[in-house]
Design an enzyme around this catalytic site. Structure first.
Site, PDB file in Angstrom:
ATOM      1  N   ASP A 143      23.901  -4.829  50.961  1.00  0.00           N
ATOM      2  CA  ASP A 143      23.665  -5.394  52.292  1.00  0.00           C
ATOM      3  C   ASP A 143      22.403  -4.788  52.894  1.00  0.00           C
ATOM      4  O   ASP A 143      21.608  -5.484  53.542  1.00  0.00           O
ATOM      5  CB  ASP A 143      24.863  -5.136  53.191  1.00  0.00           C
ATOM      6  CG  ASP A 143      24.590  -5.524  54.635  1.00  0.00           C
ATOM      7  OD1 ASP A 143      24.408  -6.722  54.893  1.00  0.00           O
ATOM      8  OD2 ASP A 143      24.550  -4.632  55.514  1.00  0.00           O
ATOM      9  N   HIS A 144      22.202  -3.501  52.682  1.00  0.00           N
ATOM     10  CA  HIS A 144      21.029  -2.823  53.219  1.00  0.00           C
ATOM     11  C   HIS A 144      19.743  -3.246  52.515  1.00  0.00           C
ATOM     12  O   HIS A 144      18.656  -2.897  52.973  1.00  0.00           O
ATOM     13  CB  HIS A 144      21.206  -1.313  53.113  1.00  0.00           C
ATOM     14  CG  HIS A 144      22.257  -0.772  54.032  1.00  0.00           C
ATOM     15  ND1 HIS A 144      22.564   0.572  54.134  1.00  0.00           N
ATOM     16  CD2 HIS A 144      23.089  -1.404  54.903  1.00  0.00           C
ATOM     17  CE1 HIS A 144      23.530   0.742  55.016  1.00  0.00           C
ATOM     18  NE2 HIS A 144      23.864  -0.436  55.493  1.00  0.00           N
ATOM     19  N   ARG A 157      19.117   3.731  56.713  1.00  0.00           N
ATOM     20  CA  ARG A 157      20.545   3.976  56.858  1.00  0.00           C
ATOM     21  C   ARG A 157      21.127   4.808  55.729  1.00  0.00           C
ATOM     22  O   ARG A 157      22.354   4.986  55.641  1.00  0.00           O
ATOM     23  CB  ARG A 157      21.276   2.631  56.957  1.00  0.00           C
ATOM     24  CG  ARG A 157      20.923   1.841  58.201  1.00  0.00           C
ATOM     25  CD  ARG A 157      21.294   0.368  58.097  1.00  0.00           C
ATOM     26  NE  ARG A 157      20.394  -0.365  57.226  1.00  0.00           N
ATOM     27  CZ  ARG A 157      20.436  -1.696  57.044  1.00  0.00           C
ATOM     28  NH1 ARG A 157      21.336  -2.412  57.687  1.00  0.00           N
ATOM     29  NH2 ARG A 157      19.579  -2.284  56.230  1.00  0.00           N
TER      30      ARG A 157
END
Length: 615
Positions: free
Chosen positions: A125-126, A268
């Site tokens: 997702d990142h 992140r």
């Protein structure tokens, strides 16, 4: 001369006004000042496609598959006017929905899949979506200390808190540009995807030229990525480098040397130990491959080594995700229906991340987060020196990697632990609804509430609208909802709280659907995730002609298990690291895991190397 010797452009647009002929401003890698866009080089083997160069680019608006439903038609999110009625009812507070429907004190296990399946979902997702929050704060809009709705603040009301609310910053607005869009949609506030929506390993390499160069070992002339210059594991394997600005805000153990936040292609990276472990594996894999390519092709320049390795790493991300991960998430039947076999690049397909995918559908994984992070020893039992941890004690804590056994105990826990199961009445672990922490925050946050509020911030249409979009039946009554959810009590709670089926938040509705056979999602999220993955794959204008057939055959030998074997001390793995198996009966030696032969990339020096610019 080999076909793959040319260089082409992939770009990241930050402040530009591009047309379909933007690439005409380039020749020999020179950026003419007439276009205010930031571009960076990457090697590909097909001519640069001139149509729709902004599709999939970083810092562009996410696409809307359905128009936003702002309360004022343009900007004010759902729930901005708290007394406003929606289909005759006020929207329930996200915190109330979280505590009465989503929060669960227990999480059953799924014997089919390992925790690695959960962690890969967050990692990939990142690579495709990142929605930045509005950064501007003024005395009139202090989002940390005010419970008023004043842009960009959209606090979550919580009656039980002394402060009365959970702080919330609205997503940064972006400009929506699309040929043929209607004026109403063009005037609506849109949100940005800050990274490329292509599955291109930007999570490893970054999405801007500045970050890319910061992550490279430019002094080594070896095409490798930079590594940590203070710490390495007991075998001399590298860790990720630290962030540029020190000291950082990451947690510390208070003993001995500081271990600051790690730096990677995605900011992140420090959110959790499994993310750090996966990022570390790919850092090591890049440097391992670059080293082998240098041995095979000693005449290649450092730039060629870097770019050719990056191509391989990007392809491996795609293979693991589309071959091994997505079919398990949406189920084989939904994969065939919504994605199907690859037919090649389609210039009419927009690969940009959709708002509903980034804000709702791909957040299905939050319901699979385990409250316990398990750390296992060589026998895949609880580690005698590094015991299991509650999730909130692992967040933003890279020191635990450096000082508590490296990445191996974490990796063994990821492959050797069954994933948390998802059920309509066991959705969100209390660790993420009551004890979540973020950097620089003075209080705990509730991930479920944040997800619901983010969907309203983006004014996503409701659950029923998306079911219609996917060709599914609408929910018109309690009986309809009971049939979809397969849990009468949960269905009754939802309809009682929302008042009308059209008011149900899409993220909640998608989460509580009964799972499809062989999947981890219900039919709505299977549809939305499938559509997005198909678009990302078929709209990738950089995917064709990159590798020879021999190279493709070698790449398909790769697996996540091979990645672990080549870049850690782990010597026994499951053949498929996403599948949960018992140790030792379901494990094999790393010697039995197929590997990629890089001899397929051998190139004679007379061929000139693949880094010549297109004339």
């Amino acid at each position: 001369m080999m076909e793959h010797k040319h260089q082409y452009l992939r770009f990241c647009c930050t402040d530009c006004n591009l047309t379909e002929n933007t690439d005409a401003s380039f020749r020999g890698g020179i950026l003419y000042p007439s276009c205010r866009a930031v571009f960076f080089w990457t090697h590909f083997t097909i001519p640069f496609v001139r149509q729709n160069p902004r599709w999939g680019a970083a810092n562009t608006a996410m696409v809307r598959w359905l128009p936003a439903e702002y309360e004022d038609g343009q900007r004010e999110p759902k729930g901005w006017n708290r007394e406003r009625l929606h289909n005759g009812f006020q929207l329930p507070s996200p915190r109330k929905v979280s505590r009465e429907i989503l929060r669960s004190s227990s999480k059953p296990i799924d014997e089919d899949y390992s925790q690695m399946l959960v962690e890969w979902g967050q990692y990939i997702d990142h690579d495709v979506t990142f929605t930045p929050q509005s950064a501007g704060v003024s005395p009139e809009a202090d989002c940390l200390n005010s419970c008023e709705n004043v842009h960009p603040c959209f606090p979550i009301q919580v009656k039980s808190l002394v402060h009365g609310c959970i702080p919330f910053y609205r997503s940064a607005p972006g400009c929506f540009v699309s040929v043929g869009c209607d004026i109403g949609q063009a005037l609506q506030q849109q949100q940005i995807n800050a990274i490329t929506s292509f599955m291109d390993a930007s999570v490893v390499y970054g999405h801007t030229p500045t970050l890319e160069n910061l992550l490279r070992d430019l002094s080594g002339q070896n095409g490798k990525l930079a590594v940590n210059d203070r710490f390495e594991d007991p075998r001399g394997r590298p860790y990720l480098p630290f962030v540029a600005t020190l000291p950082s805000a990451c947690q510390q153990d208070g003993k001995g040397h500081r271990v600051d936040c790690f730096n990677a292609g995605d900011s992140r990276v420090n959110e959790g130990l499994p993310l750090i472990a996966l990022h570390t594996l790919w850092l090591r894999e890049h440097n391992r491959i670059a080293g082998e390519l240098k041995h095979i092709n000693g005449h290649w320049s450092a730039e060629t080594l870097y770019q050719e390795t990056r191509k391989i790493i990007g392809a491996l991300h795609q293979i693991i995700t589309m071959r091994d991960y997505i079919p398990k998430i949406i189920g084989p039947a939904s994969f065939d229906r919504h994605i199907g076999p690859y037919g090649g690049y389609d210039p009419t397909v927009d690969p940009s991340a959709s708002n509903v995918f980034a804000t709702a559908a791909f957040r299905f994984g939050h319901a699979t987060i385990s409250p316990i992070l398990k750390r296992l020893n060589e026998s895949f039992q609880e580690h005698e020196h590094f015991p299991h941890l509650r999730l909130h004690k692992t967040l933003f804590s890279p020191w635990r990697i450096v000082k508590e056994g490296g990445i191996e105990p974490i990796l063994r826990g990821m492959v050797g632990t069954a994933a948390s199961a998802v059920g309509a009445n066991t959705l969100m672990a209390e660790e993420v609804t009551e004890r979540m922490v973020v950097l620089n925050a003075r209080r705990h946050v509730d991930l479920a509430s944040l997800n619901l509020q983010r969907g309203r911030d983006h004014s996503l249409p409701g659950y029923n609208s998306w079911r219609e979009f996917c060709g599914l039946s609408r929910v018109e009554s309690l009986e309809d909802l009971r049939e979809i959810v397969r849990d009468d009590e949960v269905a009754e709670k939802i309809l009682r709280m929302y008042g009308h089926p059209d008011n149900i938040d899409v993220w909640l509705g998608g989460l509580v659907e009964n799972l499809l056979p062989g999947s981890r999602t219900g039919p709505l999220f299977a549809c939305l995730i499938g559509r997005q993955m198909k678009a990302v794959r078929e709209g990738d204008r950089y995917s064709e002609g990159v590798f020879t057939q021999r190279q493709k055959n070698e790449l398909l030998q790769f697996s996540l298990s091979r990645l672990i074997c080549d870049n850690s001390d782990i010597e026994e793995v499951p053949p498929d690291s996403f599948r949960f198996g018992k140790y030792p009966s379901d494990y094999v030696s790393c010697d039995q895991i197929p590997s990629v032969s890089l001899e397929a990339w051998t190139e004679a020096e007379s061929q000139g190397g693949p880094d010549e610019l297109l004339d």
